[in-house]
Design an enzyme around this catalytic site. Sequence first.
Site, short mmCIF file in Angstrom:
data_model
loop_
_atom_site.label_atom_id
_atom_site.label_comp_id
_atom_site.label_asym_id
_atom_site.label_seq_id
_atom_site.Cartn_x
_atom_site.Cartn_y
_atom_site.Cartn_z
N LYS A 40 0.86 -1.25 0.01
CA LYS A 40 0.12 -0.04 -0.01
C LYS A 40 0.86 1.16 0.16
O LYS A 40 1.77 1.30 0.90
CB LYS A 40 -0.80 -0.02 1.23
CG LYS A 40 -1.83 1.33 1.42
CD LYS A 40 -2.88 1.08 2.26
CE LYS A 40 -2.50 1.83 3.61
NZ LYS A 40 -2.49 3.14 3.80
N ASP A 67 -3.63 4.09 -2.26
CA ASP A 67 -4.71 4.82 -0.94
C ASP A 67 -4.48 6.33 -1.09
O ASP A 67 -3.92 7.04 -0.36
CB ASP A 67 -4.08 4.30 0.38
CG ASP A 67 -5.01 4.58 1.37
OD1 ASP A 67 -6.07 4.87 0.92
OD2 ASP A 67 -4.73 4.61 2.79
N LYS A 69 -7.61 8.14 -1.65
CA LYS A 69 -8.74 8.60 -1.11
C LYS A 69 -9.08 9.93 -1.90
O LYS A 69 -9.34 10.92 -1.55
CB LYS A 69 -8.47 9.29 0.44
CG LYS A 69 -8.30 7.96 1.13
CD LYS A 69 -8.26 8.03 2.68
CE LYS A 69 -7.85 7.20 3.81
NZ LYS A 69 -6.47 6.81 3.55
N ASP A 72 -13.95 14.32 -5.66
CA ASP A 72 -13.91 15.47 -6.37
C ASP A 72 -15.08 15.35 -7.34
O ASP A 72 -15.90 14.63 -7.19
CB ASP A 72 -12.54 15.43 -7.22
CG ASP A 72 -12.11 16.95 -7.71
OD1 ASP A 72 -13.02 17.76 -7.89
OD2 ASP A 72 -10.94 17.35 -7.76
N THR A 122 -11.96 6.80 10.50
CA THR A 122 -12.12 6.32 11.96
C THR A 122 -11.58 7.40 12.99
O THR A 122 -11.73 7.39 14.26
CB THR A 122 -11.03 5.11 12.40
OG1 THR A 122 -9.84 5.45 11.46
CG2 THR A 122 -11.78 3.76 11.72
N ARG A 213 3.61 -0.89 10.87
CA ARG A 213 4.49 -0.95 11.65
C ARG A 213 5.22 -2.31 12.21
O ARG A 213 6.16 -2.54 12.29
CB ARG A 213 4.42 0.02 12.79
CG ARG A 213 4.52 1.34 12.20
CD ARG A 213 3.83 2.42 13.32
NE ARG A 213 2.24 2.26 12.98
CZ ARG A 213 1.49 3.25 13.59
NH1 ARG A 213 1.86 4.05 14.35
NH2 ARG A 213 0.01 3.06 13.75
O1 C5P Z 1 1.32 0.87 10.97
P1 C5P Z 1 0.16 0.29 10.99
O2 C5P Z 1 -0.25 -1.29 10.99
O3 C5P Z 1 -0.88 0.75 12.14
O4 C5P Z 1 -0.47 0.76 9.80
C1 C5P Z 1 -1.91 0.82 9.27
C2 C5P Z 1 -2.18 1.34 7.82
O5 C5P Z 1 -3.64 1.47 7.56
C3 C5P Z 1 -1.50 2.98 7.76
O6 C5P Z 1 -1.13 3.13 6.31
C4 C5P Z 1 -2.77 3.70 8.19
O7 C5P Z 1 -2.72 5.14 7.43
C5 C5P Z 1 -3.78 2.84 7.41
N1 C5P Z 1 -5.25 3.09 8.20
C6 C5P Z 1 -5.36 2.88 9.67
N2 C5P Z 1 -6.63 3.03 9.79
C7 C5P Z 1 -7.76 3.51 9.22
C8 C5P Z 1 -7.45 3.63 7.97
C9 C5P Z 1 -6.26 3.37 7.22
O8 C5P Z 1 -4.60 2.58 10.22
N3 C5P Z 1 -8.70 3.59 9.93
#
Ligand code: C5P
Length: 235
Positions: A40, A67, A69, A72, A122, A213
């Site tokens: 992603k 991603d 988003k 428009d 979220t 992460r």
């Molecule tokens: O590092 P981590 O596993 O938390 O990353 C989750 C990914 O999913 C990040 O790219 C974050 O921006 C995305 N994301 C999220 N929660 C959401 C929408 C997208 O963590 N509600």
Amino acid sequence: MSDAAAIPLRDRLIVALDVATPEAAAELVAQLGDSVSFYKIGLELAYGGGLSLAERLIDQGKQVFLDLKLHDIPATVEKAAAQVARLGATFLTVHAFPQTMAAARRGVGAAPLLILGVTVMTSYDDADLEAAGYAFGVRDLVARRADQAVAAGIGGLILSAEEVSAMRTRVGSSLRLITPGIRPAGAAVGDQKRVMTPAAALRAGADHLVIGRPITQAADPRAAAEAILSEMAGA
Ligand code: C5P
């Protein structure tokens, strides 16, 4: 899971390349090797050269989730989605407004790109929606937009893990459900508030898991990805 039940296990894991430069992202991709097939690319990396990286990853046989988003006027969204389809990406996010979803779907045409709707961010709660002028709270707005996503014929939805089970019941197998906020047992939660393990998210009905992460900041990212894949295999 949806009628995407035939998706290979490896393609269900999407690693979030949340780094600032294509060089840092390419290094991670090299470390992960053939353990990871799907990446992603979000806004930070996209604005820092990530679209060229996306092309290179696709040339290497990887799948790419952009991603971006989009939101428009329909003509602009339609043309932007057509460009992303030409790039060869697999997933593209748009905000789940009916016009936006329908326009993106038109832009894709017969290409294999799937449009994913972002229902309600979220970071928003009921009070934020009210302040923005919405008549619905988060729960009802997510449900309404999920129904509108089905009507628009898009490919799937991004949902938090805790919404997956109810949404699977609501939309059946018509949409792929993609879930961030995943943490293997014992992993640092970081800024995620409500997390689920990889196995629990798949059992709840998720088709793809977006994980950043726990893999990208692991001492051995490849070993972390392989451990998550084995947990997913047992789900
Ligand atoms: O590092 P981590 O596993 O938390 O990353 C989750 C990914 O999913 C990040 O790219 C974050 O921006 C995305 N994301 C999220 N929660 C959401 C929408 C997208 O963590 N509600």
